[in-house]
Design a protein around this motif. Structure first.
Motif, PDB file in Angstrom:
ATOM      1  N   SER A 282    -116.192-131.778  30.403  1.00  0.00           N
ATOM      2  CA  SER A 282    -115.438-131.065  31.427  1.00  0.00           C
ATOM      3  C   SER A 282    -114.687-132.113  32.244  1.00  0.00           C
ATOM      4  CB  SER A 282    -116.360-130.234  32.314  1.00  0.00           C
ATOM      5  OG  SER A 282    -117.213-131.080  33.032  1.00  0.00           O
ATOM      6  N   VAL A 283    -113.630-131.688  32.866  1.00  0.00           N
ATOM      7  CA  VAL A 283    -112.817-132.612  33.648  1.00  0.00           C
ATOM      8  C   VAL A 283    -112.830-132.155  35.098  1.00  0.00           C
ATOM      9  CG1 VAL A 283    -110.516-133.575  33.942  1.00  0.00           C
ATOM     10  CG2 VAL A 283    -111.368-133.089  31.654  1.00  0.00           C
TER      11      VAL A 283
ATOM     12  N   PRO B 146    -111.056-133.024  38.382  1.00  0.00           N
ATOM     13  CA  PRO B 146    -109.959-133.804  38.961  1.00  0.00           C
ATOM     14  C   PRO B 146    -110.352-134.556  40.230  1.00  0.00           C
ATOM     15  CG  PRO B 146    -109.203-131.616  38.388  1.00  0.00           C
ATOM     16  CD  PRO B 146    -110.688-131.629  38.207  1.00  0.00           C
TER      17      PRO B 146
ATOM     18  N   LEU C 276    -107.690-138.122  30.257  1.00  0.00           N
ATOM     19  CA  LEU C 276    -106.703-137.493  29.380  1.00  0.00           C
ATOM     20  C   LEU C 276    -107.315-137.138  28.037  1.00  0.00           C
ATOM     21  CD1 LEU C 276    -103.535-139.638  30.115  1.00  0.00           C
ATOM     22  CD2 LEU C 276    -103.909-137.236  30.691  1.00  0.00           C
TER      23      LEU C 276
ATOM     24  N   VAL D 264    -109.312-134.015  28.500  1.00  0.00           N
ATOM     25  CA  VAL D 264    -108.455-132.833  28.629  1.00  0.00           C
ATOM     26  C   VAL D 264    -107.955-132.414  27.257  1.00  0.00           C
ATOM     27  CG1 VAL D 264    -106.215-132.039  29.490  1.00  0.00           C
ATOM     28  CG2 VAL D 264    -107.770-133.261  31.009  1.00  0.00           C
ATOM     29  N   ASP D 265    -107.639-133.377  26.398  1.00  0.00           N
ATOM     30  CA  ASP D 265    -107.185-133.061  25.049  1.00  0.00           C
ATOM     31  C   ASP D 265    -108.242-132.337  24.250  1.00  0.00           C
ATOM     32  OD1 ASP D 265    -104.632-134.048  25.217  1.00  0.00           O
ATOM     33  OD2 ASP D 265    -105.057-135.951  24.233  1.00  0.00           O
TER      34      ASP D 265
ATOM     35  N   ILE E 285    -110.430-130.191  25.420  1.00  0.00           N
ATOM     36  CA  ILE E 285    -110.727-128.860  25.969  1.00  0.00           C
ATOM     37  C   ILE E 285    -109.894-127.814  25.274  1.00  0.00           C
ATOM     38  CG2 ILE E 285    -110.650-127.438  28.027  1.00  0.00           C
ATOM     39  CD1 ILE E 285    -111.322-129.906  29.641  1.00  0.00           C
TER      40      ILE E 285
END
Length: 75
Positions: free
Chosen positions: A18-19, A21, A69, A72-73, A75
């Protein structure tokens, strides 16, 4: 017949992440704030010795962003 389209980052090893921010932002801010505290050594007349230390800190911040990054790719 349709061919499945690969998802971005699916080829990257490791579990899905999970990201957060805010966490990424605080990590990068913490690293960047350390740049101002890098002082030249007493014998370093021109302050050239600070460049490698600052570069190392910037590399760490870059690594945090690259990892975010990549996550995120996935997900």
């Amino acid at each position: 017949m349709s061919t499945p389209i690969p998802r971005p980052g699916a080829h990257l090893p490791g579990p899905l992440q999970s990201v957060d921010p805010e966490k990424i932002h605080s990590e990068v801010d913490g690293l960047l704030s350390r740049l101002a505290t890098v002082e030249p050594d007493p014998g370093d007349e021109h302050g050239i010795g600070v460049i490698p230390r600052k570069a190392h800190i910037l590399e760490k911040a870059h690594d945090v962003l690259v990892e975010a990054l990549a996550a995120v790719d996935k997900i």
